[in-house]
Design an enzyme around this catalytic site. Sequence first.
Site, short mmCIF file in Angstrom:
data_model
loop_
_atom_site.label_atom_id
_atom_site.label_comp_id
_atom_site.label_asym_id
_atom_site.label_seq_id
_atom_site.Cartn_x
_atom_site.Cartn_y
_atom_site.Cartn_z
N CYS A 1 2.63 -6.06 10.06
CA CYS A 1 2.41 -5.12 8.95
C CYS A 1 3.80 -4.68 8.52
CB CYS A 1 1.58 -3.94 9.44
SG CYS A 1 1.60 -2.50 8.34
N HIS B 1 5.00 -2.08 7.32
CA HIS B 1 5.42 -0.73 7.75
C HIS B 1 6.08 -0.76 9.12
CE1 HIS B 1 2.76 0.77 4.56
NE2 HIS B 1 3.27 1.98 4.74
N TYR C 1 -4.26 1.05 3.62
CA TYR C 1 -5.30 0.11 3.21
C TYR C 1 -6.06 -0.42 4.45
CZ TYR C 1 -3.42 -0.65 -1.60
OH TYR C 1 -3.01 -0.52 -2.90
N GLY C 2 -5.34 -0.54 5.56
CA GLY C 2 -5.87 -1.22 6.75
C GLY C 2 -7.28 -0.84 7.17
N SER D 1 0.84 -1.20 0.00
CA SER D 1 0.00 0.00 0.00
C SER D 1 0.88 1.25 0.00
CB SER D 1 -0.88 0.00 1.24
OG SER D 1 -0.06 0.08 2.40
N CYS E 1 2.77 -6.97 1.71
CA CYS E 1 1.72 -6.31 2.49
C CYS E 1 0.82 -7.39 3.08
CB CYS E 1 0.93 -5.40 1.56
SG CYS E 1 -0.47 -4.58 2.32
N ASN E 2 0.74 -7.43 4.40
CA ASN E 2 -0.12 -8.42 5.06
C ASN E 2 -1.59 -8.16 4.74
OD1 ASN E 2 1.66 -9.94 7.35
ND2 ASN E 2 2.42 -7.89 6.95
N THR E 3 -1.95 -6.89 4.69
CA THR E 3 -3.35 -6.51 4.47
C THR E 3 -3.83 -6.97 3.10
OG1 THR E 3 -2.92 -4.57 5.85
CG2 THR E 3 -4.95 -4.56 4.57
N1 DGL Z 1 2.05 -2.49 4.92
C1 DGL Z 1 0.78 -3.08 4.95
C2 DGL Z 1 0.69 -4.39 5.69
O1 DGL Z 1 1.65 -5.12 5.74
C3 DGL Z 1 -0.47 -2.25 4.92
C4 DGL Z 1 -0.57 -1.05 5.74
C5 DGL Z 1 -1.77 -0.23 5.39
O2 DGL Z 1 -1.80 0.29 4.27
O3 DGL Z 1 -2.69 -0.10 6.23
O4 DGL Z 1 -0.32 -4.74 6.22
#
Ligand code: DGL
Length: 250
Positions: A180, A182, A41-42, A10, A72-74
Site C-alpha cells: 500500500c 501509504h 479506501y481499503g 485515496s 494506489c494498490n487498492t
Molecule cells: N494507498 C492506498 C494503497 O496503495 C490505499 C489506502 C487506503 O485508502 O486504504 O492501497
Amino acid sequence: MERPIGVFDSGVGGVSVLHEALRLLPNEYFLFYGDNLHAPYGPKSLEDIRRYTQGCVDFLLKRNVKALLIACNTATSAYAAQLRSTLSLPVIGMEPALKPASALRHGGQILVLATDATLHLEKFRRLMELYGKGAVPVVGSGIVELVEGGKADSPEMDAFLHDLFAPYKNTQIDAVVLGCTHYIFIKKALSRLLPGVPLVDGHEGTARQLRRVLEREGLLSGVQAGGYEFFSSGGKEYTDLMERLLRSLG
Ligand code: DGL
C-alpha cells in the site's frame, strides 16, 4: 506547455510514488490528487472504491492529463481494468511487490502488508498463485488513518505495529512487502520493530513502467522543467501534509 501526468491515490500515500516518478522523469509535470475526504479506501465496498476512484479520474481528466498513474494498490485492484477498457490514454497501476520479495525467501515467511480490499480482490489471488509460496497476507487496517493523521513516524504507530505483528513474533520473517503506498512512510517505524528485515516495495518498477509507456506512446516531454502540484478533496491541511511527506523522502 506540454500536458501533465495525472497521479492519484485515496490520500497522501501516493506521494511516495510521485517521489519516485519525479526522480525518474525530471522533465515531466505532475498533477497529484489525493481523495483524502474519502480515505481510507481499503475497508470500503468494491462499489464505493470504484465510485471514488472514478471521481479522482474525472478530476484529473478535466485538467487535460496525458496519462494516469494510479498511485494506489487498492484502486488499481478494484478498477484499473475498467479504466483501461474505457479510456484512450495510458493507465499505469500498481500491485504488491510479491515477485521481487519472493526471491528473498530462505525458509521463512514473506509478509504481504496491504489493505483489506487489495488482499481480497482477484488480482491478488492471481499474484499469490504465481509468487505466493511462503507468503502470508496481513491486513494493515488502521495504518492509513495514522499516516493521514500525520503520525507515520510516531509512538502511536510504534504501538500499533507492535500489536499488528504480535502474531508473528516467533516467525522467521524473510521480508515484508509494502503493498500500500501509504506504507512507505512507516518504513522507519517498521525497521524499529523488525530490524534487518528487508522492506520491499514496487515503486521504482512502477515509475519505470510509466517511463516505458510514455516512451512507447511518444508522450515523453521534451525540454520543459518538470514539477508537480498537489490537490486534495480534503483541503489545504492535506496538501500541506503531502508537501511534508514528499520532503521527508529526500
Ligand atoms: N494507498 C492506498 C494503497 O496503495 C490505499 C489506502 C487506503 O485508502 O486504504 O492501497
